[in-house]
Design an enzyme around this catalytic site. Structure first.
Site, mmCIF file in Angstrom:
data_model
loop_
_atom_site.group_PDB
_atom_site.id
_atom_site.type_symbol
_atom_site.label_atom_id
_atom_site.label_comp_id
_atom_site.label_asym_id
_atom_site.label_seq_id
_atom_site.Cartn_x
_atom_site.Cartn_y
_atom_site.Cartn_z
ATOM 1 N N GLU A 96 0.867 -1.189 0.000
ATOM 2 C CA GLU A 96 0.000 0.000 0.000
ATOM 3 C C GLU A 96 0.897 1.232 0.000
ATOM 4 O O GLU A 96 1.896 1.266 0.725
ATOM 5 C CB GLU A 96 -0.906 -0.041 1.245
ATOM 6 C CG GLU A 96 -1.808 1.159 1.459
ATOM 7 C CD GLU A 96 -2.675 1.516 0.247
ATOM 8 O OE1 GLU A 96 -2.361 2.560 -0.360
ATOM 9 O OE2 GLU A 96 -3.612 0.792 -0.100
ATOM 10 N N ASP A 146 -7.857 1.802 -7.849
ATOM 11 C CA ASP A 146 -8.315 3.141 -8.270
ATOM 12 C C ASP A 146 -8.769 3.052 -9.724
ATOM 13 O O ASP A 146 -8.019 2.584 -10.591
ATOM 14 C CB ASP A 146 -7.184 4.149 -8.109
ATOM 15 C CG ASP A 146 -6.831 4.358 -6.635
ATOM 16 O OD1 ASP A 146 -7.751 4.429 -5.805
ATOM 17 O OD2 ASP A 146 -5.629 4.412 -6.308
ATOM 18 N N LYS A 150 -11.593 8.575 -16.261
ATOM 19 C CA LYS A 150 -11.451 9.441 -17.438
ATOM 20 C C LYS A 150 -10.536 8.781 -18.464
ATOM 21 O O LYS A 150 -9.474 8.263 -18.103
ATOM 22 C CB LYS A 150 -10.862 10.794 -17.042
ATOM 23 C CG LYS A 150 -11.812 11.615 -16.202
ATOM 24 C CD LYS A 150 -11.229 12.962 -15.879
ATOM 25 C CE LYS A 150 -12.191 13.728 -14.981
ATOM 26 N NZ LYS A 150 -11.537 14.708 -14.157
ATOM 27 N N ASP A 182 -15.932 -1.827 -9.282
ATOM 28 C CA ASP A 182 -17.319 -1.367 -9.480
ATOM 29 C C ASP A 182 -17.409 -0.500 -10.735
ATOM 30 O O ASP A 182 -18.398 0.199 -10.923
ATOM 31 C CB ASP A 182 -17.814 -0.583 -8.255
ATOM 32 C CG ASP A 182 -16.945 0.606 -7.924
ATOM 33 O OD1 ASP A 182 -15.714 0.522 -8.122
ATOM 34 O OD2 ASP A 182 -17.474 1.635 -7.456
HETATM 35 C C1 LIG Z 1 -9.817 2.502 -4.136
HETATM 36 S S1 LIG Z 1 -8.729 1.985 -2.893
HETATM 37 C C2 LIG Z 1 -9.337 0.352 -2.487
HETATM 38 C C3 LIG Z 1 -8.842 -0.115 -1.153
HETATM 39 C C4 LIG Z 1 -9.223 -1.545 -0.734
HETATM 40 N N1 LIG Z 1 -8.683 -2.529 -1.668
HETATM 41 C C5 LIG Z 1 -10.710 -1.704 -0.612
HETATM 42 O O1 LIG Z 1 -11.320 -2.421 -1.407
HETATM 43 O O2 LIG Z 1 -11.280 -1.099 0.338
HETATM 44 C C6 LIG Z 1 -7.238 1.646 -3.816
HETATM 45 C C7 LIG Z 1 -6.007 1.592 -2.945
HETATM 46 O O3 LIG Z 1 -4.902 1.189 -3.746
HETATM 47 C C8 LIG Z 1 -3.756 1.928 -3.359
HETATM 48 N N2 LIG Z 1 -2.824 1.903 -4.494
HETATM 49 C C9 LIG Z 1 -3.007 2.479 -5.717
HETATM 50 N N3 LIG Z 1 -1.966 2.231 -6.527
HETATM 51 C C10 LIG Z 1 -1.106 1.464 -5.796
HETATM 52 C C11 LIG Z 1 0.165 0.893 -6.076
HETATM 53 N N4 LIG Z 1 0.746 1.048 -7.284
HETATM 54 N N5 LIG Z 1 0.788 0.186 -5.112
HETATM 55 C C12 LIG Z 1 0.216 0.027 -3.888
HETATM 56 N N6 LIG Z 1 -0.994 0.546 -3.558
HETATM 57 C C13 LIG Z 1 -1.638 1.256 -4.504
HETATM 58 C C14 LIG Z 1 -4.306 3.300 -3.019
HETATM 59 O O4 LIG Z 1 -3.436 4.016 -2.163
HETATM 60 C C15 LIG Z 1 -5.633 2.935 -2.351
HETATM 61 O O5 LIG Z 1 -5.493 2.798 -0.960
#
Ligand SMILES: C[S@@+](CC[C@H](N)C(=O)[O-])C[C@H]1O[C@@H](n2cnc3c(N)ncnc32)[C@H](O)[C@@H]1O
Length: 236
Positions: A96, A146, A150, A182
């Site tokens: 993370e 994430d 867009k 989603d």
């Molecule tokens: C939309 S959140 C979803 C969090 C969790 N998986 C959930 O379902 O509640 C996406 C998470 O991925 C992390 N993240 C995005 N790109 C990442 C990367 N390259 N390496 C590690 N974490 C990443 C972000 O910081 C964020 O906390």
């Protein structure tokens, strides 16, 4: 070439700073020394990169040999804490980039830290190329990455052909990569990448076992979006 053009397109932006809420900071102070791995940084403290020469040995870290789940982007740790509690006989490493999320996860552990969980504060897209032994993961989980909805941001999405290669090297034969999103467009893009990849075979579109309801699923459902779960098997 300018430094800007050399910079990798990231799947994340550094959200705010690395300040933690007080209760999360307290949990960090209590548990991070044991549970957040102290990895060498080629670009100094605060970087999300890990020295590519550095390797971790899960058996040595956990003091046992057990099925290993790697969660990518564990966020606030809902799935991680739930699954690690339900499966004490498995080990979990979460990657993370968002330190407050790791702090929140540690706070969710309450008074007893989960001994089968470790964190690496790092960009998984890069770190997973080198950090762990090939074939060391029983499963990899990527829940609600994430979405970058867009069109001009689609290149930031974590699930890409390159990343599919990285995860394929990490997962043992017959292991699983479980994904959930989603965003229909992202689900379609995941399928396009993975259905066409020689290492992966789609084996389920049912809800991942051990995946609890999270804020992201609830938010998506409330906004009228459909949840897609995908489970791919690593070809032997
Ligand atoms: C939309 S959140 C979803 C969090 C969790 N998986 C959930 O379902 O509640 C996406 C998470 O991925 C992390 N993240 C995005 N790109 C990442 C990367 N390259 N390496 C590690 N974490 C990443 C972000 O910081 C964020 O906390």
């Amino acid at each position: 070439m300018t430094a800007h053009r050399l910079a990798r397109t990231r799947s994340f932006t550094r959200r705010g700073d690395r300040m933690l809420k007080r209760s999360h900071q307290e949990a960090w102070d209590r548990y991070a020394g044991d549970l957040v791995l102290d990895v060498p940084r080629p670009h100094g403290e605060g970087s999300t990169a890990v020295d590519p020469a550095y390797r971790i040995d899960p058996a040595q870290i956990f003091g046992r040999s057990a099925p290993l789940v790697i969660e990518i982007g564990s966020g606030s740790g809902d799935a991680l804490v739930h699954a690690a509690t339900e499966r004490p006989e498995w080990d979990f490493i979460a990657l993370e980039v968002w330190r407050p999320g790791i702090g929140h996860t540690l706070a969710k552990m309450g008074r007893e830290p989960l001994t089968n969980v470790r964190f690496v504060e790092a960009d998984a897209a890069i770190a997973l190329r080198t950090l762990l032994p090939p074939g060391s993961a029983h499963e990899v989980w990527t829940f609600f990455p994430d979405p970058w909805p867009k069109t001009r941001h689609h290149k930031r999405r974590l699930v890409s052909p390159d990343f599919a290669d990285t995860v394929a090297a990490l997962v043992q034969p017959d292991g699983r990569w479980r994904l959930a999103t989603d965003w229909d467009h992202y689900a379609g893009a995941m399928r396009q990448v993975l259905d066409g990849h020689t290492a992966w075979e789609l084996v389920s579109t049912g809800r991942a076992p051990l995946r609890p309801m999270t804020r992201f699923e609830r938010r998506g459902t409330e906004a009228g979006r459909q949840i897609t779960d995908l489970a791919y098997r690593r070809h032997p």
